[in-house]
Design an enzyme around this catalytic site. Structure first.
Site, PDB file in Angstrom:
ATOM      1  N   ARG A  21       0.850  -1.201   0.000  1.00 44.67           N
ATOM      2  CA  ARG A  21       0.000   0.000   0.000  1.00 44.67           C
ATOM      3  C   ARG A  21       0.893   1.262   0.000  1.00 44.67           C
ATOM      4  NH1 ARG A  21      -0.924   4.931   1.994  1.00 44.67           N
ATOM      5  NH2 ARG A  21      -0.186   4.169   4.010  1.00 44.67           N
ATOM      6  N   ASP A  22       1.473   1.560   1.141  1.00 44.27           N
ATOM      7  CA  ASP A  22       2.273   2.778   1.282  1.00 44.27           C
ATOM      8  C   ASP A  22       3.445   2.781   0.296  1.00 44.27           C
ATOM      9  OD1 ASP A  22       3.901   4.847   2.179  1.00 44.27           O
ATOM     10  OD2 ASP A  22       3.652   4.384   4.295  1.00 44.27           O
ATOM     11  N   HIS A 213       6.070   4.277  12.686  1.00 39.17           N
ATOM     12  CA  HIS A 213       6.137   4.234  11.217  1.00 39.17           C
ATOM     13  C   HIS A 213       7.098   5.328  10.752  1.00 39.17           C
ATOM     14  CE1 HIS A 213       4.061   3.827   7.147  1.00 39.17           C
ATOM     15  NE2 HIS A 213       4.778   4.925   6.992  1.00 39.17           N
ATOM     16  N   HIS A 215      10.084   7.039   8.139  1.00 40.72           N
ATOM     17  CA  HIS A 215      10.656   7.121   6.795  1.00 40.72           C
ATOM     18  C   HIS A 215      12.141   7.454   6.967  1.00 40.72           C
ATOM     19  CE1 HIS A 215       7.116   7.319   3.864  1.00 40.72           C
ATOM     20  NE2 HIS A 215       6.672   6.838   4.996  1.00 40.72           N
ATOM     21  N   CYS A 246       7.620  10.642  -0.475  1.00 38.04           N
ATOM     22  CA  CYS A 246       6.735  11.681   0.020  1.00 38.04           C
ATOM     23  C   CYS A 246       6.632  12.772  -1.024  1.00 38.04           C
ATOM     24  CB  CYS A 246       7.267  12.261   1.323  1.00 38.04           C
ATOM     25  SG  CYS A 246       6.293  13.654   1.861  1.00 38.04           S
TER      26      CYS A 246
END
Ligand code: ZN
Length: 318
Positions: A21-22, A213, A215, A246
């Site tokens: 998904r992400d 979560h 990055h 992002c």
């Protein structure tokens, strides 16, 4: 304040794979449905306990995930793997429930401007909408998990008050959610912020299970994991090969990489139940599917005790 017990050797950590998904959501390359299904099946077979499988958002908003229902229909289910899916609103929750997801994930940002930009709602409007999602999920017997984006800072507003993150987490707990994620899409987390926010949310919403979560936008993703382990967080989200990114940080690297995270945890004697070698192979395959190199390092370097035959290396001259 609750006592802090660090996660150390012999403990178990739950790693959620968010790649399906992400990881691919914003990728320009459309990943065919059968590839998504194969990816989720291989992750399940490798022992991943929780997978963010897809998202029931508007197909127009996110064309990459327009096949959410087909993906859920096509995957092999296992009792030991939770398949979670993102939903933006009540309509998404109904579709997710019909598709048989194990867990519904709602998401909002802690900062007003990021929430407006991302989901076109104020923070208060998002929380209100989640009450409807919670009701649908409850009626269908599906647990709800809430993500809080910009938990460590907002690209438009800068620092986000810790009290705001704690207030949203408390609202999640009051709605009966089972857990929350601290989202750091723009890579603004640092070890001191991790410690501060984890402890504040643990005080404000002690019944919520916490997930971090991160990055790797600024290269300290795994340092932030170390900070999370030190304050007792035993759940992390990462993506295979370090996929994702992002939109506000051009060329930024994506989520922390699952194989690199597993390597770190396993070397520390922390168990995950996941077959790292299988994930390394899958990460390499993912590069072929997306047609580009991914940031993950362990798939390229191998494990530290993977030996190389001496004959394969040229002897230095001089
Ligand atoms: Zn992410």
């Amino acid at each position: 304040m609750a006592e802090v017990s660090p996660i150390t050797a012999g403990h178990r950590v739950e790693v959620t794979e968010v790649g399906p998904r992400d990881g691919i959501q914003a990728d320009a390359t459309f990943v065919p449905t059968e590839h998504k299904i194969a990816l989720i099946n291989r992750l399940t077979e490798a022992g991943v306990p929780r997978i963010e499988a897809t998202s029931f958002v508007s197909p127009r908003a996110v064309p990459q995930l327009a096949d959410a229902a087909e993906v859920m229909k096509g995957v092999k289910r296992s009792k030991s793997t939770v398949l979670a899916a993102l939903v933006p609103n009540a309509r998404g929750a109904i579709r997710a429930a019909e598709a048989g997801v194990d867990q519904i994930v709602v998401f909002m940002s802690a900062s007003e401007s990021h929430n407006l930009k991302n989901v076109n709602c104020t923070v208060a409007e998002s929380l209100k909408a989640f009450e409807d999602v919670a009701k649908i999920a409850h009626d269908s017997g599906i647990p709800v998990h809430g993500a809080i984006a910009t938990s460590f800072g907002c690209p438009f507003e800068g620092d986000v008050p810790v009290a705001q993150v704690a207030r949203i987490a408390r609202a999640y707990q009051d709605m009966g959610f089972v857990g929350m994620s601290f989202g750091d899409t723009t890579g603004m987390a640092t070890p001191p912020l991790v410690k501060e926010r984890v402890l504040a949310v643990r005080d404000a919403a002690p019944r919520l299970s916490q997930v971090l979560h991160f990055h790797n936008t600024r290269g300290i993703g795994l340092a932030n994991v170390m900070a999370g382990l030190a304050v007792g967080v035993d759940r992390y989200e990462s993506s295979i090969g370090g996929t994702g990114g992002c939109p506000f940080v051009p060329k930024a690297t994506g989520n922390i990489c699952t194989e690199d995270l597993l390597y770190l945890l396993h070397e520390m004697g922390i168990e995950t139940g996941i077959d790292l070698r299988k994930l390394m192979g899958m990460a390499s395959d993912m590069q072929s599917v997306l047609g580009r190199e991914l940031p993950g390092q362990i798939m390229k370097a191998g494990l530290r005790l993977d030996l190389h035959p001496m004959e394969s290396v040229r002897t230095a001259v001089g």
